[in-house]
Design a protein around this motif. Structure first.
Motif, PDB file in Angstrom:
ATOM      1  N   GLY A  64       0.825  -1.214   0.000  1.00  0.00           N
ATOM      2  CA  GLY A  64       0.000   0.000   0.000  1.00  0.00           C
ATOM      3  C   GLY A  64       0.852   1.254   0.000  1.00  0.00           C
ATOM      4  O   GLY A  64       0.547   2.234  -0.688  1.00  0.00           O
ATOM      5  N   MET A  65       1.946   1.223   0.767  1.00  0.00           N
ATOM      6  CA  MET A  65       2.864   2.365   0.788  1.00  0.00           C
ATOM      7  C   MET A  65       3.556   2.531  -0.561  1.00  0.00           C
ATOM      8  O   MET A  65       3.755   3.651  -1.037  1.00  0.00           O
ATOM      9  CB  MET A  65       3.896   2.180   1.905  1.00  0.00           C
ATOM     10  CG  MET A  65       3.312   2.317   3.307  1.00  0.00           C
ATOM     11  SD  MET A  65       4.569   2.113   4.615  1.00  0.00           S
ATOM     12  CE  MET A  65       4.670   0.327   4.680  1.00  0.00           C
ATOM     13  N   GLN A  68       1.126   4.136  -2.880  1.00  0.00           N
ATOM     14  CA  GLN A  68       0.982   5.543  -2.514  1.00  0.00           C
ATOM     15  C   GLN A  68       2.197   6.342  -2.967  1.00  0.00           C
ATOM     16  O   GLN A  68       2.082   7.450  -3.515  1.00  0.00           O
ATOM     17  CB  GLN A  68       0.797   5.655  -0.996  1.00  0.00           C
ATOM     18  CG  GLN A  68       0.384   7.031  -0.511  1.00  0.00           C
ATOM     19  CD  GLN A  68       0.219   7.038   1.005  1.00  0.00           C
ATOM     20  OE1 GLN A  68       1.184   6.874   1.742  1.00  0.00           O
ATOM     21  NE2 GLN A  68      -1.014   7.220   1.465  1.00  0.00           N
ATOM     22  N   ASN A  69       3.395   5.769  -2.785  1.00  0.00           N
ATOM     23  CA  ASN A  69       4.620   6.435  -3.216  1.00  0.00           C
ATOM     24  C   ASN A  69       4.664   6.634  -4.722  1.00  0.00           C
ATOM     25  O   ASN A  69       5.277   7.596  -5.225  1.00  0.00           O
ATOM     26  CB  ASN A  69       5.849   5.628  -2.781  1.00  0.00           C
ATOM     27  CG  ASN A  69       6.025   5.579  -1.276  1.00  0.00           C
ATOM     28  OD1 ASN A  69       5.494   6.427  -0.559  1.00  0.00           O
ATOM     29  ND2 ASN A  69       6.765   4.595  -0.790  1.00  0.00           N
ATOM     30  N   ARG A  73      -3.534   6.183  -8.608  1.00  0.00           N
ATOM     31  CA  ARG A  73      -4.891   6.696  -8.417  1.00  0.00           C
ATOM     32  C   ARG A  73      -5.964   5.640  -8.650  1.00  0.00           C
ATOM     33  O   ARG A  73      -7.047   5.706  -8.085  1.00  0.00           O
ATOM     34  CB  ARG A  73      -5.133   7.881  -9.361  1.00  0.00           C
ATOM     35  CG  ARG A  73      -4.223   9.076  -9.101  1.00  0.00           C
ATOM     36  CD  ARG A  73      -4.517  10.232 -10.046  1.00  0.00           C
ATOM     37  NE  ARG A  73      -4.414   9.829 -11.446  1.00  0.00           N
ATOM     38  CZ  ARG A  73      -3.276   9.749 -12.132  1.00  0.00           C
ATOM     39  NH1 ARG A  73      -2.140  10.049 -11.524  1.00  0.00           N
ATOM     40  NH2 ARG A  73      -3.264   9.377 -13.396  1.00  0.00           N
ATOM     41  N   ASN A  99      -3.731   2.525   3.289  1.00  0.00           N
ATOM     42  CA  ASN A  99      -2.999   3.636   2.684  1.00  0.00           C
ATOM     43  C   ASN A  99      -3.848   4.426   1.690  1.00  0.00           C
ATOM     44  O   ASN A  99      -3.318   5.224   0.918  1.00  0.00           O
ATOM     45  CB  ASN A  99      -1.737   3.101   2.000  1.00  0.00           C
ATOM     46  CG  ASN A  99      -0.684   2.663   2.996  1.00  0.00           C
ATOM     47  OD1 ASN A  99       0.096   3.468   3.475  1.00  0.00           O
ATOM     48  ND2 ASN A  99      -0.675   1.360   3.315  1.00  0.00           N
ATOM     49  N   VAL A 101      -5.590   3.620  -0.997  1.00  0.00           N
ATOM     50  CA  VAL A 101      -5.390   3.365  -2.427  1.00  0.00           C
ATOM     51  C   VAL A 101      -6.704   2.933  -3.068  1.00  0.00           C
ATOM     52  O   VAL A 101      -7.372   2.007  -2.586  1.00  0.00           O
ATOM     53  CB  VAL A 101      -4.317   2.278  -2.643  1.00  0.00           C
ATOM     54  CG1 VAL A 101      -4.177   1.957  -4.136  1.00  0.00           C
ATOM     55  CG2 VAL A 101      -2.974   2.717  -2.057  1.00  0.00           C
TER      56      VAL A 101
END
Length: 466
Positions: A64-65, A68-69, A73, A99, A101
């Motif tokens: 998830g990170m 996000q990084n 979208r 996170n 997403v």
């Protein structure tokens, strides 16, 4: 002066005779119109490509990170029905939710995918604007996700455009694909490292695929905890794929004997032949298989063994993903594609299936007995790694020794007794040969040239193993 003139004349003669490849010539500055290989018939270079790999127990929770990084979208998560309710997929979904997403799930991936199932996944991908793909599963899931990403990124392409010749057009991939994160849940295909996607082409009743470095995942997230959910026979058949990836890539035709020398680097295939770098990965993977595979199959809670086999799959993937495979894989495609009624234990599917690793390994004793005369030292080394005593073995006996060693290895792991045990008879051999002939992408990497008659003998020798 006479000596100097003689040297100048000799240099001019050498220049005329030299390979015009950019690495061997000072004429590369002539521009794009200069041919890369105008003299050589075989290749002179190899290229190493692999996904980034992240390994660790529980590493899936980082996905998830990562998304996000990446600024993701709208993520497309692909998996299959069985996995959709198991911990690996749940771990990915939880990480994405934590996170923030946004994602959509496609869980209709077919185990041992076909051109039809590929097209269904492609349609799903084209129906939305996904900017990142996530594949959670074995090779079937990861390969399906690669294809969906490829064709959604090339909406104008026809399906056969990128499929390997001679079945498809084998066009090079020139467009940019979206990022793809692969989370493998089996220890076998190595698909998290490679630019290859394999499927059953139903019209021919044989497997084929798409091969391009552009397909390789951006990241392979290798979490050994996921392999604890594999049933015993899934672990065995996945491991046999690792075994054959290692053996075939290590014994493949050397890269500088492969034809033709590509006129442009974009035409250099992903499967290039054995080379000094892939040899390291393939040999190491074989050592891990020899040490840990039987433990990993027999005890699903043996985390050390299953973790080691998960890494072996990655090692072998880097090896064969650049060197290629040869006859075991080329012959396996019609074995899987022509399946009649056989349903492998441990696979919750609604259709007959000979799992990929099983279809590959059933011909391995016959194949390596056949190829050994071309590189007996490598076949002897493989037999020794798998436990054979080679101290008093002659080079000409390398094939029979490796074949017997493989038979014992398969017998110890309770593998079905040859092609006859999965539904084939001698009458089916002509169709199996017919399905092997188009698999030039891999069969041409066999270290020993072969005829249809040779293939017939190999299939017949594989009807019974013990």
């Amino acid at each position: 002066m006479a000596g100097r003139d003689r040297i100048a004349h000799l240099l001019r003669q050498l220049e005329k005779a030299a390979c015009r490849c950019p690495a061997h010539s000072n004429t590369y500055h002539q521009g794009a119109g200069a041919a890369a290989c105008t003299v050589r018939k075989t290749d002179y270079a190899f290229e190493m490509a692999s996904s980034n790999i992240r390994y660790g127990e529980g590493v899936t929770r980082e996905i998830g990170m990562d998304l996000q990084n990446m600024g993701a979208r709208n993520v497309c998560l692909m998996t299959d029905k069985n996995l959709s309710v198991l911990p690996p997929v749940k771990a990915v979904l939880e990480s994405m939710a934590q996170n923030g997403v946004n994602y959509k799930v496609y869980d209709q991936v077919r185990v041992e995918p076909t051109d039809t199932s590929f097209k269904q996944a492609i349609a799903f991908a084209k129906n939305d604007s996904f900017d990142v793909y996530v594949a959670v599963g074995g090779g079937s899931v990861i390969d399906t996700c690669k294809a969906a990403n490829l064709y959604a990124s090339h909406p104008e392409a026809e399906f056969l455009d990128f499929v390997n010749a001679p079945i498809g057009k084998g066009k090079p991939v020139t467009g940019v694909l979206k990022p793809l994160i692969a989370v493998p849940t089996t220890a076998g295909t190595g698909s998290e490292t490679t630019g290859v996607a394999i499927f059953d082409f139903e019209e021919l009743k044989a497997k084929t695929g798409i091969a391009s470095r552009a397909l390789k995942p951006t990241l392979g997230m290798v979490d050994p905890l996921h392999t604890l959910h594999m049933p015993e026979r899934v672990a065995a058949n996945s491991g046999f794929d690792v075994l054959c990836h290692s053996l075939e890539s290590y014994t493949a035709l050397p890269y500088n004997m492969r034809k033709p020398c590509p006129p442009n680097p974009i035409n250099r295939p992903a499967y290039q032949g054995s080379n000094p770098i892939s040899d390291v990965w393939s040999r190491h993977a074989l050592n891990v298989v020899a040490k840990y595979m039987k433990r990993a199959v027999r005890d699903p809670e043996d985390l050390e063994a299953r973790s080691s086999m998960h890494l072996a799959s990655v090692f072998a993937g880097i090896g064969f993903g650049n060197a290629g495979v040869h006859l075991c894989h080329g012959m396996s495609y019609p074995i899987a594609g022509n399946v009649k009624t056989y349903r492998a234990k441990g696979y919750n599917v609604d259709h007959p299936v000979v799992p990929h690793g099983l279809s590959v390994v059933l011909t391995s004793p016959a194949v390596f007995n056949f190829t050994a005369p071309m590189c007996p030292e490598r076949h002897l080394e493989a037999a020794e790694i798998l436990g054979a005593d080679i101290s008093r073995v002659k080079r000409e006996d390398a094939g029979p020794l490796l074949a017997d060693t493989l038979r014992q290895f398969l017998y110890d792991l309770q593998v079905e007794d040859g092609l006859s045990a999965v539904g084939y008879t001698k009458d089916d051999v002509p169709d199996l040969v017919k399905g092997t002939i188009p698999q030039e992408r891999v069969t041409k990497l066999s270290p020993r040239e072969h005829t249809e008659e040779d293939l017939t003998h190999l299939f017949e020798a594989s009807l019974k193993l013990y």
